[in-house]
Design a protein around this motif. Sequence first.
Motif, short mmCIF file in Angstrom:
data_model
loop_
_atom_site.label_atom_id
_atom_site.label_comp_id
_atom_site.label_asym_id
_atom_site.label_seq_id
_atom_site.Cartn_x
_atom_site.Cartn_y
_atom_site.Cartn_z
N ARG A 523 0.55 -1.40 -0.30
CA ARG A 523 -0.13 -0.38 -0.15
C ARG A 523 0.85 0.88 -0.02
O ARG A 523 1.99 1.54 0.65
N CYS A 524 0.62 2.14 -0.61
CA CYS A 524 1.62 3.64 -0.62
C CYS A 524 0.25 4.57 -1.07
O CYS A 524 -0.45 4.62 -1.29
N LEU A 525 0.57 5.63 0.06
CA LEU A 525 -0.60 6.93 0.40
C LEU A 525 -0.60 7.28 -1.06
O LEU A 525 -2.05 8.20 -1.42
N THR A 526 0.54 7.69 -2.25
CA THR A 526 0.36 7.96 -3.31
C THR A 526 -1.19 7.72 -4.25
O THR A 526 -2.06 8.49 -5.07
N PHE A 527 -1.55 6.70 -4.34
CA PHE A 527 -2.68 5.37 -4.74
C PHE A 527 -3.80 5.02 -3.97
O PHE A 527 -4.99 4.39 -4.38
N ASP A 528 -2.77 5.21 -2.72
CA ASP A 528 -4.10 4.03 -1.52
C ASP A 528 -4.93 2.87 -1.99
O ASP A 528 -5.04 2.59 -2.15
N ASN A 529 -3.87 2.23 -2.85
CA ASN A 529 -3.65 0.97 -3.36
C ASN A 529 -3.42 -0.59 -2.49
O ASN A 529 -2.33 -0.08 -1.48
N PRO A 530 -4.39 -1.19 -2.09
CA PRO A 530 -3.59 -2.81 -1.73
C PRO A 530 -2.59 -3.02 -2.43
O PRO A 530 -2.27 -2.41 -3.16
N PRO A 531 -1.57 -3.84 -2.23
CA PRO A 531 -0.65 -4.81 -2.72
C PRO A 531 -1.59 -4.87 -4.04
O PRO A 531 -2.73 -5.69 -3.69
N LEU A 532 -1.00 -5.31 -5.29
CA LEU A 532 -1.51 -4.87 -6.48
C LEU A 532 -0.99 -6.59 -7.06
O LEU A 532 -1.97 -7.40 -7.84
N CYS A 533 -0.21 -7.59 -6.08
CA CYS A 533 -0.51 -8.99 -6.43
C CYS A 533 0.53 -9.27 -5.10
O CYS A 533 0.27 -8.73 -3.58
N ALA A 534 1.04 -10.35 -4.72
CA ALA A 534 1.68 -11.07 -3.90
C ALA A 534 2.89 -10.07 -3.62
O ALA A 534 3.64 -9.58 -4.42
N GLU A 535 3.19 -9.56 -1.91
CA GLU A 535 4.18 -8.37 -1.79
C GLU A 535 5.17 -8.04 -2.28
O GLU A 535 6.30 -7.65 -2.40
N SER A 536 5.89 -9.85 -2.49
CA SER A 536 7.51 -9.96 -2.81
C SER A 536 7.06 -10.72 -4.07
O SER A 536 6.08 -11.88 -3.50
N PHE A 537 7.30 -10.49 -4.97
CA PHE A 537 7.33 -11.66 -6.05
C PHE A 537 7.83 -11.63 -7.40
O PHE A 537 9.60 -10.40 -7.09
N GLN A 538 8.60 -12.82 -8.49
CA GLN A 538 9.31 -12.32 -9.04
C GLN A 538 8.60 -12.36 -10.71
O GLN A 538 8.00 -12.71 -10.71
N ILE A 539 9.32 -11.39 -11.22
CA ILE A 539 8.88 -11.23 -12.60
C ILE A 539 9.03 -12.39 -13.59
O ILE A 539 10.61 -12.38 -13.77
N ALA A 540 8.07 -12.97 -14.13
CA ALA A 540 8.40 -13.73 -15.18
C ALA A 540 8.57 -13.01 -16.45
O ALA A 540 9.35 -13.52 -17.22
N LEU A 541 7.74 -12.00 -16.99
CA LEU A 541 8.13 -10.53 -17.67
C LEU A 541 7.05 -9.62 -17.76
O LEU A 541 6.21 -9.14 -16.51
N LEU A 542 8.08 -8.32 -18.60
CA LEU A 542 7.61 -7.36 -18.47
C LEU A 542 7.95 -6.37 -19.64
O LEU A 542 8.50 -6.76 -20.61
N GLU A 543 6.95 -6.16 -19.91
CA GLU A 543 6.80 -5.60 -20.97
C GLU A 543 6.37 -3.88 -20.83
O GLU A 543 5.13 -3.56 -19.84
N VAL A 544 6.49 -3.04 -21.92
CA VAL A 544 6.13 -1.90 -21.55
C VAL A 544 5.54 -1.35 -23.09
O VAL A 544 6.46 -1.80 -24.12
#
Length: 553
Positions: A523-544
Amino acid sequence: MAVDCGVFVDWSQMGDVSHDAAPGKTEYKDLKELKQHARSGQWAKNHSQRSAVYQQLLKALPCRTVTPDAAVYRDIVGNSNSKRNPSAYPLPEFVDGAAVPCYCLKTESVGSVHAVISCIAGQFPDISYCPSLPAVTALLLHWSADEAQCFESVSRMLACNEPGRRLLDQTFLAYQSACMTFGDLVHKYCPAAHKLMIATATDVLEVYSDWQRWVLGDLPFSFAARVMDVYLVEGYKVLYRVALAILKFYRKQRSGAAGSALTKQDSAAVRSDIQAFVKNIGKSVTPEKLLEKAFSIRLFSRKEITLLQLANEKSLQQRGITVKQKRQNVQLAVNADNFSSEIVSAKEIRDIWSWIPERYALCQPQLLFTTSTHGCSLNRFYSHCEGYEPTLMLIRTTDGEVCGAFLSTDWEERKRGGNKLSFFGTGECFVFKMKPEMERYEWVVIKHPELTGANDNGGPQALEKPATEPSQLSPFLSARHFNLNSRNTSMFMAGNIDSIIIGGGEGNALYIDSELNHGRTERCLTFDNPPLCAESFQIALLEVWGFKDAMAS
């Protein structure tokens, strides 16, 4: 009933309005009282009183020096109140096929509306797109003594030249940018209704392109008349408010309907469903409730609408969209045939595309960087993404979860802080999760605009003071040099050679290491979000993904 107005009206359809109450006040010097009377329906039970008030309001509009008046109409068309044949006065092409609403007018009065609009087309050659004109003309004919007076009233609305104020869109550019602005406002202020649109319509932008017709055309007369009361007093933003209220009531009806499973439909079906709801809105909502809902939305100032409108107009101009082009040339630019991602499907990218600001939704997704091709290196990430603004980041974890972020600003901006990790970006940034469930988290200030109050000198950078007070600016159009009150509400994106961070303030929405291998979310205060997935995660793939001009060859 007064003899100087209402000659075009079929009084048998008018209900209570046909039984005029005692006439009341018709001239106002106190703007606050005028607004209060307009919103409360003070003129709704007396036809002649409403006519007198409208004439006062229209005559007070500041207009161009040469504005056609009733005498011009009489010279050109004559001023017969007898039956006119609509086919003798075909509607101009710029109304885009919009029909004349009945609005409790006599059958033969439709020909009078045609005659007035035909004369307007000759006197206003610069109008190239104005599909709301038939509805506005039909409404004003109600409170006009004759066609000539109606013509003058409409002419004054078209010729209004008060800075920062417009009453009717008169070009495709203005109309389409207004549709985009409405979409932006729905995103920000009616998230539940927008979520319904995403779930049910194949093209959300296409559905939102009908918003003006809901208000000026589809609403029953008793509702449209009450909207006209406040529209003439408070201006164009009233139309946005009422359309948003309509969408809120529509969502409530859909969510409350028995067995209303949310299945994807062709956009035309959703548009027809909303149109049917609006035409029959009196079965579930009163005009008073509609306006109450419209003005209860904690919304926007005229300045905010102007900022959005200008940004969307600029986007359309940059894509070469002219007033001659029709609506079908401006669509959500995600084509399933040429879109290929290893993380999300074409359907899912369309859902994400429906979240982004409308001016970017006209662009095609363009793959800039993927770890499967370019490797797991933050330096390569920067080299492929710099020079693009905005960008969309997608992450799939080794557990199959999918999340990401829409990032408003070029990653090259990070260099301003040297090797020091410093935040940049604007309030258009947001984070989201897609699997196992879909949800978006926007800048916390959008839901709590009071956070842009007095500066506590705790900002993320030493920024210049803006020319306008923060509370007067649209939060999601905030510039880079925006003097916010707290670090926690303006930590959008940051990066250096060691990591990239999205969202800050007592935690990070996304933290990714230099090898693009390991990440954290909390959770961060800028977006007031819960964790977006498991709090600690391994990246299988990242795209931009970047945004390629959909109008380019």
